[in-house]
Design an enzyme around this catalytic site. Structure first.
Site, PDB file in Angstrom:
ATOM      1  CG  LEU A  44      -1.916  -1.130   1.336  1.00 16.51           C
ATOM      2  CD1 LEU A  44      -2.594  -1.113   2.699  1.00 16.51           C
ATOM      3  CD2 LEU A  44      -2.954  -1.045   0.215  1.00 16.51           C
ATOM      4  CB  ALA A  45       0.226   4.811  -0.572  1.00 16.40           C
ATOM      5  CD  GLU A  46       3.279   6.560   3.129  1.00 17.19           C
ATOM      6  OE1 GLU A  46       4.121   5.972   3.856  1.00 17.19           O
ATOM      7  OE2 GLU A  46       3.563   7.424   2.297  1.00 17.19           O
ATOM      8  CB  THR A  47       2.807  -0.131   6.300  1.00 22.11           C
ATOM      9  OG1 THR A  47       2.295  -0.889   5.197  1.00 22.11           O
ATOM     10  CG2 THR A  47       2.557  -0.898   7.585  1.00 22.11           C
ATOM     11  CG  HIS A  77      -3.015   7.888   3.770  1.00 18.21           C
ATOM     12  ND1 HIS A  77      -1.740   8.040   3.276  1.00 18.21           N
ATOM     13  CD2 HIS A  77      -3.302   6.566   3.681  1.00 18.21           C
ATOM     14  CE1 HIS A  77      -1.291   6.854   2.894  1.00 18.21           C
ATOM     15  NE2 HIS A  77      -2.214   5.954   3.121  1.00 18.21           N
TER      16      HIS A  77
END
Length: 268
Positions: A44-47, A77
């Site tokens: 995902l874009a960020e963890t 986010h």
């Protein structure tokens, strides 16, 4: 070892919209290589990872964020998603959460109508000539751009919302910026301003909704529009809505969150 994991869609009230983030609460920090591998596996874009700060009087949790390729200094986010998990899954009794991060102290509080409000820094921007790579990657890019030194981003301002929607940067060229990201913004039709965000060098071709870039966007548009309260929309395919306010050296960025999934990570 088993670790809980959650996935939350941020800056939206509906699943399958906004920006999905993985959230992993930890009892103590795992090795950085393991954190990066987990983020790559989640893809995902960020963890976001956080650890309880029991010995601190100024922070409740220490938070870190990883894209599939790198650790980043600031992420909106995934901070909002982490706050949702702390409030709704971990039983946090207070109305506010204090985080410590690579970008200093951050806060999140919830409103009576269940919006989550990020307390983020006001990020300084510097005007510059548009880098040659951006001009090559994006036809019609203006000759002047802005640099966000503390968040490794460049920003270009286009004429209108239609131009932002139509932007199709060559991601193979843009990837040459390395860890630098590109913010594309303009006045909005139904909002004060709109944006899109591209960071292929960090493993994110186009980020669905990027809270952190609003730490630079809000001061810019507040000055240009002569107002401190602004509504923002990010024009990715998933889309997102952010209610923002400039508060001196801080920026308030409010959004909703939609819970999608929870599970368990098994590490040997």
């Amino acid at each position: 070892m088993r670790y809980p994991i959650y996935q939350v869609d941020a800056f939206t009230s509906e699943i399958f919209k906004g920006n999905p983030a993985a959230v992993m609460p930890l009892e103590s920090w795992l090795p950085d290589a393991t954190l990066q591998a987990l983020a790559a596996e989640n893809n995902l874009a960020e963890t976001a990872f956080f650890v309880r700060e029991t010995a601190s009087d100024s922070a409740d949790f220490h938070i870190r964020w990883f894209t599939p390729r790198i650790e980043v200094p600031l992420c909106g986010h995934a901070t909002l998603a982490s706050a949702w998990v702390i409030f709704n899954k971990l039983g946090w009794p207070e109305h506010a959460i204090r985080f410590q991060s690579k970008s200093g102290p951050l806060g999140v509080h919830k409103t009576p109508d269940d919006w989550l409000v990020l307390d983020f820094p006001n990020l300084h921007i510097e005007e510059q000539e548009t880098p040659a790579i951006i001009i090559e990657a994006l036809g019609g890019a203006p000759a002047r751009a802005f640099h966000v030194p503390s968040d490794t981003n460049d920003m270009i301002v286009l004429e209108n919302e239609a131009a932002v929607r139509a932007a199709q940067p060559d991601l193979r060229i843009l990837k040459q910026l390395g860890n630098m990201g590109l913010i594309v913004t303009a006045p909005g039709d139904q909002a004060d301003f709109v944006s899109r965000y591209f960071a292929p060098g960090s493993g994110i071709d186009e980020d669905p909704v990027t809270g952190s870039i609003h730490s630079a966007l809000v001061p810019y548009w507040a000055d240009r529009l002569g107002k401190t309260k602004l509504e923002a929309r990010q024009l990715s395919a998933r889309g997102g809505v952010l209610h923002c306010e400039l508060k001196g050296d801080r920026v308030a960025i409010a959004g909703q969150a939609a819970f999608y999934m929870e599970g368990t990570v098994h590490l040997e």
